[in-house]
Design an enzyme around this catalytic site. Structure first.
Site, PDB file in Angstrom:
ATOM      1  N   ARG A 118       0.822  -1.217   0.000  1.00 35.23           N
ATOM      2  CA  ARG A 118       0.000   0.000   0.000  1.00 35.23           C
ATOM      3  C   ARG A 118       0.857   1.270   0.000  1.00 35.23           C
ATOM      4  O   ARG A 118       0.439   2.292  -0.544  1.00 35.23           O
ATOM      5  CB  ARG A 118      -0.921  -0.002   1.218  1.00 35.23           C
ATOM      6  CG  ARG A 118      -2.128  -0.896   1.016  1.00 35.23           C
ATOM      7  CD  ARG A 118      -3.006  -0.892   2.229  1.00 35.23           C
ATOM      8  NE  ARG A 118      -4.327  -1.400   1.926  1.00 35.23           N
ATOM      9  CZ  ARG A 118      -5.278  -1.570   2.841  1.00 35.23           C
ATOM     10  NH1 ARG A 118      -5.030  -1.276   4.102  1.00 35.23           N
ATOM     11  NH2 ARG A 118      -6.462  -2.019   2.497  1.00 35.23           N
TER      12      ARG A 118
ATOM     13  N   LYS B  90     -18.243 -17.596   3.127  1.00 34.48           N
ATOM     14  CA  LYS B  90     -19.695 -17.570   3.303  1.00 34.48           C
ATOM     15  C   LYS B  90     -20.457 -16.894   2.169  1.00 34.48           C
ATOM     16  O   LYS B  90     -20.041 -15.846   1.680  1.00 34.48           O
ATOM     17  CB  LYS B  90     -20.019 -16.797   4.581  1.00 34.48           C
ATOM     18  CG  LYS B  90     -19.554 -17.477   5.834  1.00 34.48           C
ATOM     19  CD  LYS B  90     -19.912 -16.598   7.001  1.00 34.48           C
ATOM     20  CE  LYS B  90     -19.564 -17.214   8.327  1.00 34.48           C
ATOM     21  NZ  LYS B  90     -19.802 -16.240   9.394  1.00 34.48           N
TER      22      LYS B  90
ATOM     23  N   GLY C 135      -9.114  -9.288   0.288  1.00 37.37           N
ATOM     24  CA  GLY C 135      -7.930  -9.626   1.069  1.00 37.37           C
ATOM     25  C   GLY C 135      -7.307 -10.974   0.761  1.00 37.37           C
ATOM     26  O   GLY C 135      -6.124 -11.070   0.438  1.00 37.37           O
TER      27      GLY C 135
ATOM     28  N   GLY D  18     -12.214  -4.400   2.034  1.00 31.96           N
ATOM     29  CA  GLY D  18     -13.617  -3.986   2.177  1.00 31.96           C
ATOM     30  C   GLY D  18     -14.046  -3.043   1.071  1.00 31.96           C
ATOM     31  O   GLY D  18     -15.169  -3.130   0.559  1.00 31.96           O
TER      32      GLY D  18
HETATM   33  N1  ATP Z   1     -14.471 -25.081   1.596  1.00 33.68           N
HETATM   34  C1  ATP Z   1     -14.160 -24.289   2.597  1.00 33.68           C
HETATM   35  N2  ATP Z   1     -14.492 -24.608   3.869  1.00 33.68           N
HETATM   36  C2  ATP Z   1     -14.159 -23.785   4.886  1.00 33.68           C
HETATM   37  N3  ATP Z   1     -13.497 -22.624   4.747  1.00 33.68           N
HETATM   38  C3  ATP Z   1     -13.150 -22.258   3.506  1.00 33.68           C
HETATM   39  C4  ATP Z   1     -13.451 -23.068   2.387  1.00 33.68           C
HETATM   40  N4  ATP Z   1     -12.975 -22.437   1.296  1.00 33.68           N
HETATM   41  C5  ATP Z   1     -12.392 -21.317   1.711  1.00 33.68           C
HETATM   42  N5  ATP Z   1     -12.482 -21.191   3.033  1.00 33.68           N
HETATM   43  C6  ATP Z   1     -11.904 -20.127   3.866  1.00 33.68           C
HETATM   44  O1  ATP Z   1     -12.486 -18.891   3.568  1.00 33.68           O
HETATM   45  C7  ATP Z   1     -11.605 -17.866   3.999  1.00 33.68           C
HETATM   46  C8  ATP Z   1     -11.713 -16.703   3.086  1.00 33.68           C
HETATM   47  O2  ATP Z   1     -13.015 -16.232   3.059  1.00 33.68           O
HETATM   48  P1  ATP Z   1     -13.367 -14.688   3.231  1.00 33.68           P
HETATM   49  O3  ATP Z   1     -14.741 -14.564   2.743  1.00 33.68           O
HETATM   50  O4  ATP Z   1     -13.014 -14.252   4.604  1.00 33.68           O
HETATM   51  O5  ATP Z   1     -12.230 -14.056   2.286  1.00 33.68           O
HETATM   52  P2  ATP Z   1     -12.246 -13.039   1.112  1.00 33.68           P
HETATM   53  O6  ATP Z   1     -13.371 -13.339   0.224  1.00 33.68           O
HETATM   54  O7  ATP Z   1     -10.907 -13.010   0.512  1.00 33.68           O
HETATM   55  O8  ATP Z   1     -12.535 -11.680   1.812  1.00 33.68           O
HETATM   56  P3  ATP Z   1     -11.668 -10.790   2.815  1.00 33.68           P
HETATM   57  O9  ATP Z   1     -11.204  -9.626   1.992  1.00 33.68           O
HETATM   58  O10 ATP Z   1     -12.689 -10.390   3.838  1.00 33.68           O
HETATM   59  O11 ATP Z   1     -10.551 -11.589   3.384  1.00 33.68           O
HETATM   60  C9  ATP Z   1     -10.219 -18.447   3.969  1.00 33.68           C
HETATM   61  O12 ATP Z   1      -9.659 -18.343   5.247  1.00 33.68           O
HETATM   62  C10 ATP Z   1     -10.440 -19.911   3.582  1.00 33.68           C
HETATM   63  O13 ATP Z   1      -9.671 -20.795   4.320  1.00 33.68           O
HETATM   64  O1  3PG Z   2      -7.516  -2.306   5.597  1.00 34.66           O
HETATM   65  C1  3PG Z   2      -8.560  -1.801   5.169  1.00 34.66           C
HETATM   66  O2  3PG Z   2      -9.472  -2.465   4.636  1.00 34.66           O
HETATM   67  C2  3PG Z   2      -8.685  -0.312   5.209  1.00 34.66           C
HETATM   68  O3  3PG Z   2      -7.494   0.293   5.568  1.00 34.66           O
HETATM   69  C3  3PG Z   2      -9.840   0.122   6.102  1.00 34.66           C
HETATM   70  O4  3PG Z   2      -9.606  -0.235   7.415  1.00 34.66           O
HETATM   71  P1  3PG Z   2     -10.829  -0.385   8.419  1.00 34.66           P
HETATM   72  O5  3PG Z   2     -11.567  -1.643   8.016  1.00 34.66           O
HETATM   73  O6  3PG Z   2     -10.231  -0.450   9.802  1.00 34.66           O
HETATM   74  O7  3PG Z   2     -11.723   0.819   8.239  1.00 34.66           O
END
Ligand code: ATP
Ligand code: 3PG
Length: 395
Positions: free
Chosen positions: A37, A199, A352, A375
């Site tokens: 970043r 989820k 993320g 986010g």
């Molecule tokens: N089949 C599964 N069963 C259980 N957990 C799972 C499965 N597939 C993926 N995951 C878990 O889901 C998590 C990621 O989901 P999450 O929705 O938090 O991530 P994201 O979509 O990248 O969003 P964020 O930016 O919030 O991290 C990972 O830690 C992963 O291990």
């Molecule tokens: O890491 C992030 O997603 C941004 O810096 C925003 O942080 P926050 O979720 O604490 O508002």
């Protein structure tokens, strides 16, 4: 982007008050463990320096809850930034408003950079209080928002300050909003979105927003289990969200209404336990055994998804295909990353965990765009207006 940018301002001698997202991960020793970043903000900082601005940077770090807390000080970031910029002077002041800060700003020469202390040391930041926004605004002549990662927050330093100063976008903000906005508004087709993660309930709005726009939506990760369960498959010990079954059913209906193809895994890697060393096997989705849980998409699904991705012209990816933190269940996620690299397409990664996965796979630089927002990119994909973007003046 239909917003004013830093190139619309004559900077010589002016004070640029720049909101950046320097919310970077640090270890217990206060060392920055990933400076993506910070590096992403360099084009804006360099442009302003080269055009004779006095650059005042503000950011948050972590969630200090409106109180000063040295653990969340931005001082190490100022030192790191000095190293990255190499030349010129980067200074740091241990507050973000008040007399001491005004003096530090007054001491700046053209091309100098000053990083202010964490704006979240004041409760008014997250409450978007006008008195804090006004006090920050006094430090600059023009407000530059380059903090895409925080653009989904309506805070004093991301939105409120724009009530008091002319506001423009920095290069990172322009790039993030431009490339993702273009992909959503007028994608080169076929347009394929891949949505994964734990989820369904976290991604309902993303799926709703994307379904009318995409040619195919590929679902993976834990959320695929809930879609499969609603179709009558016995997912055994897999993560299934009982209270999202109805929603998953509605989303499948919505896909039909829009004539968009919503693809689900046809096979999975099924394990006896949620553990890195768990016994596991490839199973068709109708063959999962009573004591098993699906932790990754299987080889047939990988081949199916790869084919879709490689024939696409625009690909957006958010959320891993499996429990990629455990090598035995990371193949699906890394195969998606590799297919995106091989596709002759605009490839965008947001969120993320998928960003962490492309970095782990060493292919981040081979994507058209890897978002710096977690986010923020999710809310963007949901089709929501981001307060930090709204606050920037239109062209
Ligand atoms: N089949 C599964 N069963 C259980 N957990 C799972 C499965 N597939 C993926 N995951 C878990 O889901 C998590 C990621 O989901 P999450 O929705 O938090 O991530 P994201 O979509 O990248 O969003 P964020 O930016 O919030 O991290 C990972 O830690 C992963 O291990
Ligand atoms: O890491 C992030 O997603 C941004 O810096 C925003 O942080 P926050 O979720 O604490 O508002």
């Amino acid at each position: 982007m239909a917003k004013k940018t830093i190139e619309d301002i004559e900077w010589q001698g002016k004070r640029a008050l720049v909101r950046v997202d320097f919310n970077v991960p640090m270890n217990d020793a206060g060392e920055i463990t990933d400076d993506t970043r910070i590096r992403a903000a360099l084009p804006t900082i360099t442009y302003l320096k080269e055009h004779g601005a006095r650059v005042i940077l503000m950011s948050h770090l972590g969630r200090p809850k409106g109180e000063r807390n040295d653990k969340y000080s931005l001082r190490p970031v100022a030192e790191h930034l000095q190293g990255l910029l190499g030349e010129g002077h980067v200074s740091f002041v241990d507050d973000c408003i008040g007399e001491k800060v005004k003096e530090a700003v007054a001491a700046l020469h053209e091309g100098d950079v000053l990083l202010l202390e964490n704006v979240r040391f004041y409760a008014g930041e997250e409450k978007n209080r006008a008195d804090l926004a006004e006090a920050l605004a006094e430090l600059g002549d023009v407000f530059v928002n380059d903090a895409f990662g925080t653009a989904h927050r309506a805070h004093a330093s991301t939105a409120g300050v724009a009530d008091y100063l002319p506001s423009v976008a920095g290069y990172l903000m322009e790039k993030e909003v431009g490339i993702m906005g273009e992909a959503l508004a007028s994608p080169k087709r076929p347009f394929v979105a891949i949505i994964g993660g734990a989820k369904v309930s976290d991604k309902i709005q993303v799926i709703e927003n994307l379904l009318p726009k995409v040619d195919a939506l590929l679902i993976g990760g834990g959320m695929a289990n809930t879609f499969l369960a609603v179709q009558g498959y016995d997912m055994a010990k897999s993560l299934v969200e009982a209270d999202a079954l109805e929603t998953a059913g509605k989303l499948l209906e919505l896909a039909k209404q829009h004539g968009s193809r919503l693809l689900l895994p046809t096979d999975v890697i099924a394990a006896k336990a949620f553990a890195a060393d768990a016994e596991h096997a490839v199973r068709q989705v109708n063959e999962i055994e009573a004591d098993e849980m699906a932790l990754d998409i299987g080889p047939d699904s990988i081949a199916l998804y790869q084919k879709e991705i490689k024939s696409a012209k625009t690909v957006i990816w958010n959320g891993p295909m499996g429990v990629f933190e455990m090598p035995a269940f990371a193949k699906g996620t890394f195969a998606i990353a590799q297919a995106m690299v091989e596709a002759d397409a605009t490839t965008i990664v947001g969120g993320g965990d998928s960003v962490a996965a492309v970095e782990q796979a060493g292919v981040a630089s081979k994507m058209s765009h890897v978002s710096t927002g977690g986010g923020a990119s999710l809310e963007f994909l949901e089709g929501k207006a981001l307060p930090g973007v709204e606050a920037i003046a239109d062209k």
